[in-house]
Write an enzyme that holds these catalytic residues in place. Structure first.
Site, PDB file in Angstrom:
ATOM      1  N   CYS A  88       1.036  -1.020  -0.113  1.00 47.22           N
ATOM      2  CA  CYS A  88       0.034  -0.417  -0.165  1.00 47.22           C
ATOM      3  C   CYS A  88       0.714   0.874  -0.082  1.00 47.22           C
ATOM      4  O   CYS A  88       1.313   1.967   1.423  1.00 47.22           O
ATOM      5  CB  CYS A  88      -0.711   0.442   1.220  1.00 47.22           C
ATOM      6  N   LEU A  89       0.885   1.976  -1.175  1.00 51.00           N
ATOM      7  CA  LEU A  89       1.929   2.695  -1.496  1.00 51.00           C
ATOM      8  C   LEU A  89       1.668   3.437  -2.302  1.00 51.00           C
ATOM      9  O   LEU A  89       1.407   3.339  -2.818  1.00 51.00           O
ATOM     10  CB  LEU A  89       3.574   2.699  -1.662  1.00 51.00           C
TER      11      LEU A  89
END
Lengths: 214, 542
Positions: A88-89
């Protein structure tokens, strides 16, 4: 075929900078869609000493669309799924820009290991662990690094399930002594996000026993 | 003959709606909320919380106490919210209004209107928030949004398109003789790459920046790079997201390919009317009528709850929608269907930007539980198992009513075709019988009455399904339903007549039958509202 040119150039740029200790190569020479990248765990973190391998898929519209990245190496980190390696970036999603390269994306992942964002978690169980008990979290993350990201890794070794998820062995023993099976205990404790047991907290203990009896 | 053209099919359709608007939405007086008419801030969104609304108990009384105008009475009897104030717009019209506001505001800012536009876009077209931020920190704001370079040496002569020989673009890694573009920051890329980059972003409606820093590409820059007026597309997307974000006051007309937007200025009383089972029925300038609350067609005598329960059920039963149900979920906020295309459970709705968890469909922010064991999901599961109804019996009842509902839907479509031929009939009357256009109007009115009757009948089956069958009022409702069905079929039959001579001869019959349908429809509506108000008809998962 600007995409092929760009990828080739990016590969060269990685080779030209051995100092960064980043590796990038094709999985198969004939397929420029699919690469594997790797970098070292940042020093001073529980990930130090590990080498982390990232699976990279380059879409047709690259560099106008972000590459799809996920960890091949198992990582214990709030923003990385401990099961699938999904990341999750923001720069790999809506904050992507064509000036970002595979190398700079890998460096961003390295920076992510350095500074987790527990408030925007990918793996909620890990994130809770991080927020509640940093010391215990660090121990577990270091254990995972040793097991999965080091040359002398876990292959062939048996791993203690409770330790793997940072669960205090005393807590498991407490329930084992009541005749429950270890696998089941670990599963329930994980589900409740409990890593340590307060012997005075009867409400929680009862809740766990109730769940174990189901 | 010019008049020939005038009475063509399209024209007669229009006149049908003109007629209607004269009847329902013009000259409405507003007895309850006289301050509604003040119009000074057009885009000031008063999202009044219904809980703030303190006139709750007065509302029924006030309706009775004030002298009720004929139009109000008609609206009430049809289960529609009376005196609804709204306007019908297109994205272009909204954008033009925004531009007008910007020109009006420009003196406050002392920067070019183009820059104000970017500021407005950044603040989701919310004037007040922008002005507040502006008075607080002008320069900071310009830098933060990317209208001003943070570096001092950013000079304006770098900005724009240049021709360069042997230019190496770091995006495509091609070395070539090419045109390039850069902003004051000097980040220069070839036009091909810039075009590709912008093209992908136009539909998102967000501010587009330089690929390497936060400097903004203004509309002039975008048009210059793309070589044509592409910024209108961006502005269009931006307005669309504005409409989406203000979905309480703005709604798209749900009809296929209709580009109109209904803007309801005051939504504070809707919740209250909703509790009394009145629905806010509106009509766009294309003449499409729909319910502002739930987006369905005019669904009286059913209210929004019954309608949504009924439609959900119809979806659930339908085999064709199995894939949608198993692979997609509705965004918990805006109900757009979302397909999951990656491993991450952190979903961001592309429509309204709401962030939620795929597993439990809850808000992402406070998300604490382990992702594979969302308790909310489990609860939902056990709840649906616990529902103790005889499923076989329910299904039978449902199938029964659904068949009827569907039958009338099909008929309504056929009636619509009939409506198209009515235009021809009117024309034939004029040509062959020398009847004036005004005199031919009764045919158009009849088809309109038929349509309304059919729609009401259709939705009355939803009401019937959710009503307690043992109650006496339900029985009365069913009787009324039968009478309307009969009246509708009679009128439908009459409208099948093709010969102009017969039509003129039987003109009184048209009046009688239409009037009867109208009466029966009103009776059914009133009866349906009674069922709703008394709680005899309420949605349930059966």
């Amino acid at each position: 075929m600007s995409r092929a040119k760009r990828i080739m150039k990016e590969l060269q740029a990685v080779k030209d900078d051995p100092e960064a200790r980043i590796e990038l190569e094709f999985v198969n020479e004939s397929d420029i869609h699919h690469l594997k990248g790797s970098f070292l765990g940042p020093p001073g973190t529980p990930y130090e000493g590990g080498q982390f391998i990232v699976d990279i898929e380059v879409p047709m519209e690259y560099p106008f669309k972000p590459p799809m990245m996920k960890f091949d190496t198992k990582v214990y980190h709030p923003n990385i799924s401990s099961v699938t390696g999904a990341i999750c970036l923001d720069i790999l999603k809506n904050a992507w820009s064509p000036v970002i390269t595979l190398k700079s994306a890998l460096i961003s992942l390295q920076a992510l290991l350095q500074s987790p964002e527990p408030n925007d978690p990918q793996d909620a169980e890990v994130a809770q662990h991080y927020l509640k008990d940093r010391e215990s979290f660090n121990k577990t993350a270091a254990l995972w690094t040793k097991l999965y990201a080091s040359p002398d890794g876990a292959i062939g070794k048996s791993v203690d399930e409770a330790e793997l998820y940072g669960i205090d062995s005393e807590a498991v023993k407490e329930f084992e002594s009541q005749g429950f099976e270890k696998d089941k205990i670990v599963e329930v404790l994980r589900r409740f996000g409990i890593k340590k047991l307060d012997p005075a907290d009867n409400a929680t203990i009862n809740r766990i026993i109730e769940e174990l009896l189901k | 003959m010019a008049s020939d053209e005038e009475y063509s099919e399209a024209e007669s359709d229009d006149s049908l709606y003109n007629y209607e608007s004269r009847n329902t939405s013009v000259d409405l007086i507003c007895p309850k909320n006289p301050n509604l008419t003040s119009d000074d801030s057009e885009f000031d969104i008063d999202e009044v919380d219904s809980s703030d609304y303190d006139e709750e108990d007065d509302i029924d009384n006030s309706l009775l106490a004030t002298p009720v105008s004929p139009s109000t009475k008609k609206a009430l009897s049809e289960g529609s919210v009376p005196n609804l104030k709204y306007e019908c717009l297109t994205t272009k019209e909204i954008y033009e209004k925004m531009l007008k506001r910007i020109n009006h505001l420009q003196p406050v800012f002392s920067i070019p209107p183009d820059d104000v536009l970017v500021l407005m876009q950044h603040y989701d077209w919310n004037e007040e928030r922008l002005l507040e931020a502006w008075t607080e920190k002008m320069d900071e704001l310009l830098q933060q949004i990317g209208l001003k370079s943070a570096e001092v040496n950013g000079s304006s002569d770098v900005r724009g398109i240049k021709h360069r020989n042997d230019f190496m673009c770091i995006i495509c890694c091609e070395e070539k003789n090419t045109d390039t573009f850069s902003l004051e920051c000097g980040h220069e890329y070839c036009l091909d790459c810039y075009r590709h980059y912008i093209q992908d972003k136009l539909h998102e409606g967000n501010i587009i920046t330089c690929m390497d820093c936060s400097l903004v590409l203004k509309n002039v820059d975008i048009d210059q790079i793309m070589g044509h007026a592409s910024s209108t597309k961006l502005m269009n997307s931006s307005i669309k997201s504005f409409v989406q974000k203000h979905h309480r006051n703005y709604k798209w007309c749900p009809y296929a390919d209709c580009k109109h937007i209904i803007h309801l200025k005051d939504t504070s009383s809707l919740a209250e009317y909703g509790r009394l089972h009145y629905s806010p029925f509106v009509k766009c300038s294309e003449g499409h009528r729909f319910c502002f609350s739930c987006g369905f067609e005019i669904h009286a005598p059913a209210d929004c709850n019954i309608t949504s329960a009924w439609v959900k059920k119809a979806k659930k039963e339908s085999e064709n929608l199995n894939w949608v149900l198993s692979h997609t979920k509705e965004c918990p906020k805006c109900s757009v269907s979302i397909e999951k295309n990656g491993g991450c459970n952190h979903m961001v709705c592309s429509n309204c930007k709401y962030q939620f968890c795929w597993i439990c469909e809850g808000d992402w922010a406070p998300h604490g539980k382990s992702f594979y064991e969302c308790t909310i999901y489990k609860n939902d599961d056990t709840k649906s198992k616990g529902a103790q109804e005889d499923p076989g019996k329910q299904l039978k009842k449902y199938t029964f009513y659904y068949r009827l509902f569907n039958e009338h839907e099909v008929s309504a479509k056929l009636d619509w075709k009939l409506g198209q031929t009515v235009g021809h009939k009117v024309k034939a009357l004029q040509d062959r019988m020398g009847v004036s256009w005004i005199e031919g109007l009764f045919l158009i009115e009849s088809i309109k009455t038929l349509n309304e009757g059919r729609t009401a009948l259709k939705w009355s089956f939803a009401v019937a399904f959710y009503s307690d069958a043992s109650h006496n009022l339900t029985k009365i409702f069913l009787d009324n339903q039968m009478l309307l069905a009969k009246a509708v079929e009679d009128l439908s039959e009459l409208l099948q007549i093709k010969e102009p001579e017969t039509i003129m001869k039987r003109k009184p019959e048209f009046y009688n039958k239409s009037g009867y349908v109208e009466n029966r429809r009103t009776a059914l509506m009133e009866c349906g509202r009674d069922l709703l108000c008394k709680g005899i008809c309420k949605p349930h998962d059966g």
